[in-house]
Enzyme design. Structure first.
Site, PDB file in Angstrom:
ATOM      1  N   THR A 101      40.682  46.903 149.631  1.00 31.14           N
ATOM      2  CA  THR A 101      42.012  46.339 149.858  1.00 31.14           C
ATOM      3  C   THR A 101      42.826  47.398 150.586  1.00 31.14           C
ATOM      4  O   THR A 101      43.178  48.433 150.013  1.00 31.14           O
ATOM      5  CB  THR A 101      42.695  45.946 148.537  1.00 31.14           C
ATOM      6  OG1 THR A 101      41.930  44.905 147.919  1.00 31.14           O
ATOM      7  CG2 THR A 101      44.108  45.455 148.781  1.00 31.14           C
ATOM      8  N   LYS A 176      44.707  38.804 151.381  1.00 31.60           N
ATOM      9  CA  LYS A 176      44.697  39.541 150.106  1.00 31.60           C
ATOM     10  C   LYS A 176      46.116  39.930 149.703  1.00 31.60           C
ATOM     11  O   LYS A 176      46.461  39.936 148.511  1.00 31.60           O
ATOM     12  CB  LYS A 176      43.809  40.782 150.213  1.00 31.60           C
ATOM     13  CG  LYS A 176      43.730  41.616 148.925  1.00 31.60           C
ATOM     14  CD  LYS A 176      43.142  40.842 147.753  1.00 31.60           C
ATOM     15  CE  LYS A 176      43.130  41.665 146.461  1.00 31.60           C
ATOM     16  NZ  LYS A 176      42.130  42.733 146.461  1.00 31.60           N
ATOM     17  N   LYS A 244      49.464  50.383 144.498  1.00 30.11           N
ATOM     18  CA  LYS A 244      48.948  50.675 145.840  1.00 30.11           C
ATOM     19  C   LYS A 244      48.933  49.413 146.683  1.00 30.11           C
ATOM     20  O   LYS A 244      49.410  49.400 147.822  1.00 30.11           O
ATOM     21  CB  LYS A 244      47.542  51.277 145.731  1.00 30.11           C
ATOM     22  CG  LYS A 244      46.920  51.723 147.063  1.00 30.11           C
ATOM     23  CD  LYS A 244      46.058  50.663 147.733  1.00 30.11           C
ATOM     24  CE  LYS A 244      44.774  50.445 146.969  1.00 30.11           C
ATOM     25  NZ  LYS A 244      43.852  49.525 147.710  1.00 30.11           N
TER      26      LYS A 244
END
Length: 296
Positions: A101, A176, A244
């Site tokens: 990711t 995502k 994150k």
């Protein structure tokens, strides 16, 4: 171009990559692995019968498909385009798939680097967590061209229950981001609902049994309510990693001039959880934050 893939390299054997690579070995593929901590790569090879290598470049040499699953943008660069990175060992006509990711900007950067070398590229972040990786039931969101996707998809299907091409390079990462934005709001809503039920003196489990059958139901409710009620968070997707990911979402939103007020707020709530020492707790630990505030 339609020739099936028999030899793959897997770079990054964390809580996600280790079982993902294992599915490939059990499917009969020849799997070459690299991990920054060499002992983990050695353990994987001993368990699954593949080969472990000292650098990404050596792991990638001879592989038709190289899969990457590491921590962040800088980690991806280090193991792909950095010194002794995977691209140095990849042949023209091979494929690179990044499951990390990461940012959409990085996806475009890698796509360009691969095109220069005649290598196909997909950005393909996953959703489903450690449980999904272990069960081979991940959702995989891909960005890239149709020909590359067609070659890679049969391999990805060994650990993905839904593997979908979302558009050109970067589209997987953007999708995502949507996933993480939605999860942030859902988990905060679930935390607030359970906290309210507790303060109202209701049986939280009974409440969930009722409302989960209707419009309030969600994956988070089904899979996280019990541990939230029990105040157990030593499992699942860590708050540090969620922050994150949300940082990537908020940065992209600034670029797109998209408004994400709830996402920004929940990101700060996760910062509070980190201050509480919960950086490695599951993202559902937002309820513990509310309980702590109540006790003040």
């Amino acid at each position: 171009m339609s020739q099936s893939i028999s030899t793959v390299a897997f770079i990054g054997l964390g809580v996600m990559g280790y079982p993902m690579a294992g599915h490939l070995a059990r499917a009969g593929l020849s799997v070459r692995v690299y991990n920054r901590t060499a002992a983990k790569a050695e353990a994987w090879a001993a368990e699954h019968g593949g080969s472990h290598h000292p650098t990404p470049e050596e792991a990638a040499r001879g592989a038709e498909l190289v899969l990457v699953c590491v921590g962040n943008d800088d980690d991806v660069r280090q193991v792909t385009t950095g010194e002794q990175g995977a691209l140095s060992g990849m042949a023209e006509g091979s494929l690179l798939v990044d499951h990390t990711t990461a940012s959409a900007e990085l996806a475009l950067e890698l796509d360009a680097a691969c095109r220069e070398r005649g290598i196909g590229f997909l950005d393909a972040p996953v959703s489903g967590g450690q449980q999904g990786a272990e069960n081979g039931a991940l959702t995989i969101m891909c960005g890239g061209d149709e020909a590359t996707f067609a070659r890679a998809e049969p391999v990805l299907a060994h650990y993905g229950r839904a593997v979908t091409l979302m558009g050109a390079a970067g589209s997987g990462q953007l999708t995502k981001m949507v996933n993480q934005i939605c999860i942030a709001g859902l988990v905060q809503g679930l935390a607030e609902g359970l906290h309210f039920a507790e303060q109202a003196g209701l049986d939280q489990q009974r409440v969930v049994d009722v409302i989960s059958k209707g419009a309030a139901g969600s994956w988070q409710m089904e899979n996280r309510h019990a541990t939230m009620i029990a105040d157990e968070y030593d499992h699942g997707f860590a708050v540090d990693w969620m922050r994150k990911d949300l940082g990537i979402c908020l940065e992209q939103a600034r670029h797109l001039q998209a408004r994400l007020p709830v996402t920004a707020l929940v990101d700060q709530f996760y910062a509070d959880v980190q201050v509480m020492g919960g950086g490695r707790w599951d993202t559902s630990s937002l309820l513990r934050r509310l309980r702590a505030l109540q006790q003040r």
